[in-house]
Design a protein around this motif. Structure first.
Motif, PDB file in Angstrom:
ATOM      1  N   ILE A 310     -21.408  26.906  26.187  1.00  0.00           N
ATOM      2  CA  ILE A 310     -20.507  27.389  27.243  1.00  0.00           C
ATOM      3  C   ILE A 310     -19.130  27.773  26.692  1.00  0.00           C
ATOM      4  O   ILE A 310     -18.643  28.874  26.987  1.00  0.00           O
ATOM      5  N   PRO A 311     -18.450  26.923  25.901  1.00  0.00           N
ATOM      6  CA  PRO A 311     -17.136  27.343  25.378  1.00  0.00           C
ATOM      7  C   PRO A 311     -17.211  28.600  24.522  1.00  0.00           C
ATOM      8  O   PRO A 311     -16.324  29.461  24.603  1.00  0.00           O
ATOM      9  N   LEU A 312     -18.245  28.714  23.692  1.00  0.00           N
ATOM     10  CA  LEU A 312     -18.355  29.902  22.851  1.00  0.00           C
ATOM     11  C   LEU A 312     -18.615  31.152  23.680  1.00  0.00           C
ATOM     12  O   LEU A 312     -18.159  32.241  23.332  1.00  0.00           O
ATOM     13  N   ALA A 313     -19.342  31.020  24.785  1.00  0.00           N
ATOM     14  CA  ALA A 313     -19.605  32.173  25.645  1.00  0.00           C
ATOM     15  C   ALA A 313     -18.355  32.630  26.379  1.00  0.00           C
ATOM     16  O   ALA A 313     -18.209  33.826  26.688  1.00  0.00           O
ATOM     17  N   LEU A 314     -17.423  31.709  26.674  1.00  0.00           N
ATOM     18  CA  LEU A 314     -16.214  32.053  27.426  1.00  0.00           C
ATOM     19  C   LEU A 314     -15.052  32.446  26.542  1.00  0.00           C
ATOM     20  O   LEU A 314     -14.003  32.837  27.048  1.00  0.00           O
ATOM     21  N   SER A 315     -15.197  32.317  25.225  1.00  0.00           N
ATOM     22  CA  SER A 315     -14.118  32.729  24.334  1.00  0.00           C
ATOM     23  C   SER A 315     -14.075  34.254  24.255  1.00  0.00           C
ATOM     24  O   SER A 315     -15.111  34.926  24.265  1.00  0.00           O
ATOM     25  N   ASN A 316     -12.858  34.813  24.173  1.00  0.00           N
ATOM     26  CA  ASN A 316     -12.673  36.274  24.128  1.00  0.00           C
ATOM     27  C   ASN A 316     -13.432  36.961  25.259  1.00  0.00           C
ATOM     28  O   ASN A 316     -14.285  37.817  25.054  1.00  0.00           O
ATOM     29  N   ARG A 317     -13.119  36.559  26.480  1.00  0.00           N
ATOM     30  CA  ARG A 317     -13.905  36.988  27.629  1.00  0.00           C
ATOM     31  C   ARG A 317     -13.923  38.497  27.811  1.00  0.00           C
ATOM     32  O   ARG A 317     -14.924  39.057  28.247  1.00  0.00           O
ATOM     33  N   ARG A 318     -12.849  39.177  27.493  1.00  0.00           N
ATOM     34  CA  ARG A 318     -12.786  40.625  27.718  1.00  0.00           C
ATOM     35  C   ARG A 318     -13.200  41.421  26.488  1.00  0.00           C
ATOM     36  O   ARG A 318     -13.253  42.626  26.527  1.00  0.00           O
ATOM     37  N   SER A 319     -13.504  40.732  25.390  1.00  0.00           N
ATOM     38  CA  SER A 319     -13.891  41.444  24.178  1.00  0.00           C
ATOM     39  C   SER A 319     -15.334  41.886  24.260  1.00  0.00           C
ATOM     40  O   SER A 319     -16.182  41.215  24.845  1.00  0.00           O
ATOM     41  N   GLN A 320     -15.632  43.022  23.657  1.00  0.00           N
ATOM     42  CA  GLN A 320     -16.999  43.520  23.623  1.00  0.00           C
ATOM     43  C   GLN A 320     -17.812  42.873  22.504  1.00  0.00           C
ATOM     44  O   GLN A 320     -19.026  42.985  22.460  1.00  0.00           O
ATOM     45  N   ARG A 321     -17.139  42.180  21.585  1.00  0.00           N
ATOM     46  CA  ARG A 321     -17.826  41.550  20.475  1.00  0.00           C
ATOM     47  C   ARG A 321     -18.314  40.159  20.884  1.00  0.00           C
ATOM     48  O   ARG A 321     -17.636  39.453  21.602  1.00  0.00           O
ATOM     49  N   SER A 322     -19.484  39.811  20.389  1.00  0.00           N
ATOM     50  CA  SER A 322     -20.063  38.504  20.697  1.00  0.00           C
ATOM     51  C   SER A 322     -20.040  37.632  19.439  1.00  0.00           C
ATOM     52  O   SER A 322     -21.086  37.266  18.902  1.00  0.00           O
ATOM     53  N   SER A 323     -18.846  37.362  18.947  1.00  0.00           N
ATOM     54  CA  SER A 323     -18.726  36.533  17.746  1.00  0.00           C
ATOM     55  C   SER A 323     -19.124  35.097  18.019  1.00  0.00           C
ATOM     56  O   SER A 323     -19.484  34.360  17.103  1.00  0.00           O
ATOM     57  N   GLY A 324     -19.093  34.678  19.275  1.00  0.00           N
ATOM     58  CA  GLY A 324     -19.433  33.304  19.601  1.00  0.00           C
ATOM     59  C   GLY A 324     -20.874  32.962  19.259  1.00  0.00           C
ATOM     60  O   GLY A 324     -21.170  31.836  18.837  1.00  0.00           O
ATOM     61  N   VAL A 325     -21.782  33.909  19.433  1.00  0.00           N
ATOM     62  CA  VAL A 325     -23.183  33.624  19.138  1.00  0.00           C
ATOM     63  C   VAL A 325     -23.382  33.383  17.648  1.00  0.00           C
ATOM     64  O   VAL A 325     -24.171  32.518  17.237  1.00  0.00           O
ATOM     65  N   ALA A 326     -22.646  34.120  16.814  1.00  0.00           N
ATOM     66  CA  ALA A 326     -22.734  33.901  15.372  1.00  0.00           C
ATOM     67  C   ALA A 326     -22.198  32.528  14.994  1.00  0.00           C
ATOM     68  O   ALA A 326     -22.795  31.811  14.180  1.00  0.00           O
ATOM     69  N   VAL A 327     -21.071  32.154  15.611  1.00  0.00           N
ATOM     70  CA  VAL A 327     -20.504  30.828  15.348  1.00  0.00           C
ATOM     71  C   VAL A 327     -21.468  29.732  15.782  1.00  0.00           C
ATOM     72  O   VAL A 327     -21.670  28.737  15.083  1.00  0.00           O
ATOM     73  N   GLY A 328     -22.084  29.916  16.937  1.00  0.00           N
ATOM     74  CA  GLY A 328     -23.023  28.914  17.431  1.00  0.00           C
ATOM     75  C   GLY A 328     -24.249  28.779  16.548  1.00  0.00           C
ATOM     76  O   GLY A 328     -24.701  27.660  16.256  1.00  0.00           O
ATOM     77  N   VAL A 329     -24.806  29.910  16.118  1.00  0.00           N
ATOM     78  CA  VAL A 329     -25.991  29.863  15.255  1.00  0.00           C
ATOM     79  C   VAL A 329     -25.672  29.184  13.931  1.00  0.00           C
ATOM     80  O   VAL A 329     -26.439  28.348  13.434  1.00  0.00           O
TER      81      VAL A 329
END
Length: 409
Positions: A310-329
């Motif tokens: 949840i925190p990684l999904a809500l970080s950089n909410r308006r950004s088009q990049r999904s860096s959170g998924v890389a951090v999570g993996v």
């Protein structure tokens, strides 16, 4: 169940199921090549291949389930955030910690599935896989016989020039065998032979007629003298001429399937607990403890995943990049590697299970909770009266005081 909870669950399960299916297919396809090589190389059928792959499903589900749950939660909350649905939920007076309830429900269901996999399905399917594969690989050598072709199976090499249509009568036979201790080898040639099945599970024997048996020693210094000839046999030094004799085909290659428990991975968690003080022969106590604690940690770790996703999904909410998924993996891979390293050290008795196996989980849980609570109070929160509400409210107050002191300084 509140409407928000039902809505969030509907957002989580489709990507979870899709990710689980794709991961399972990828892992099975990778393993299918080795299964095909083992089964078809032993003259097995495609039915056996699919049976073995079915027994591998619980193992690969255990590997894919944590990642699938993480991605399901991540993509669900990522979509809610990017399409401003999260803003509408928070504006209605619902706090992020309250939106966590359906996620924990989904995580709880996946924890039950993980418990079923790690405690019951994986041990029994591992044994079933070993049993079927052993049966295929121990297939008697007569199933591999082709006219005019040398066939080898473990310590036996066989060639026949002619085979009857029922594959029970042979002509012009050559057999080369070595005994289990590999200190003696025998070469047999015969004019004719008949294959006879046995009533038990032992391999069939061949009844040979009008042939010669030559015995040689691998180590001449330890060779025993040639045996006395039996009725109808003539002997000249190591050469034995016979009118009729019997020999089993591929006897040393035929091993009966051992009962479940040859490996600590074939025991359930209650069985591991019962055997920890009196391990079976061939299995060390440290391996039993490592296996039991590793499975428990993998089951419990499923409940921690929502606090990371949840925190990684809500970080950089308006950004088009999904860096959170890389951090999570990367985080999940790092946790898995730390856990594997701890398991190896526990097996070598270099660490106690609490430090080597539960230690990575404690660190993972602590970091996840800090990340979630920090994120939860960056958005408006509801002042509830429950225990969770009080704890999160107190934590938010501390965070606000800390930011105020920094601003003052």
């Amino acid at each position: 169940m509140p409407i928000f909870d039902r809505y969030i669950l509907r957002q989580i399960f489709p990507p979870l199921a899709f990710t689980l299916l794709i991961a399972l297919l990828v892992l099975l396809v990778e393993r299918m090549l080795r299964v095909l090589d083992s089964v078809l190389g032993s003259q097995g059928t495609m039915q056996v291949v699919f049976e073995l792959l079915a027994y591998l499903v619980p193992h690969y589900l255990g590997l894919a389930l944590p990642m699938a749950l993480f991605l399901g939660i991540y993509f669900a909350f990522r979509r809610l955030s990017r399409e401003s649905e999260m803003d509408a939920m928070l504006a209605s007076g619902t706090g992020l910690h309250q939106l966590l309830r359906p996620v924990l429900l989904a995580a709880g269901l996946m924890t039950l599935v993980a418990a079923l996999l790690f405690n019951t399905l994986q041990p029994h399917s591992r044994y079933a896989y070993r049993s079927v594969l052993s049966s295929v690989q121990n297939m008697s050598i007569e199933a591999l016989i082709q006219p005019g072709v040398f066939v080898s199976n473990e310590n036996t090499t066989l060639m026949v020039e002619e085979i009857s249509s029922d594959r029970r009568q042979f002509r012009r036979i050559f057999i080369h065998e070595e005994d289990k201790q590999a200190d003696e080898a025998a070469t047999i040639t015969a004019r004719e032979g008949i294959l006879t099945e046995t009533d038990d599970d032992s391999p069939p024997f061949a009844q040979l007629f009008n042939g010669v048996r030559l015995t040689t020693s691998v180590d001449p210094t330890e060779a025993e003298g040639p045996r006395e000839p039996e009725s109808g046999e003539e002997r000249s030094d190591g050469l034995l001429r016979f009118e009729e004799m019997q020999t089993r085909l591929g006897e040393d290659a035929y091993d009966a399937v051992q009962p479940r428990g040859e490996d600590e991975r074939e025991y359930t968690i209650p069985e591991l607990w019962a055997l920890k003080d009196s391990p079976p022969e061939g299995i060390e106590r440290s391996r039993l403890l490592a296996e039991m604690n590793e499975r428990l940690v993998r089951i419990v770790s499923v409940l921690v995943l929502p606090f990371v996703a949840i925190p990684l999904a809500l970080s950089n909410r308006r950004s088009q990049r999904s860096s959170g998924v890389a951090v999570g993996v990367v985080t999940l891979l790092a946790f898995n590697e730390a856990l594997q390293q701890g398991v190896r050290m526990v097996r070598r008795e270099q660490l106690e299970p609490f430090l080597g196996i539960w230690g990575p989980l404690i660190i993972f849980f602590t970091g996840s909770m800090i990340l979630f609570l920090t994120t939860a109070f960056r958005v408006p929160r509801y002042q509830g009266t429950g225990i969770i509400d009080r704890v999160t409210t107190a934590f938010g107050a501390l965070m606000e005081k800390r930011r105020a002191r920094r601003s003052a300084s």
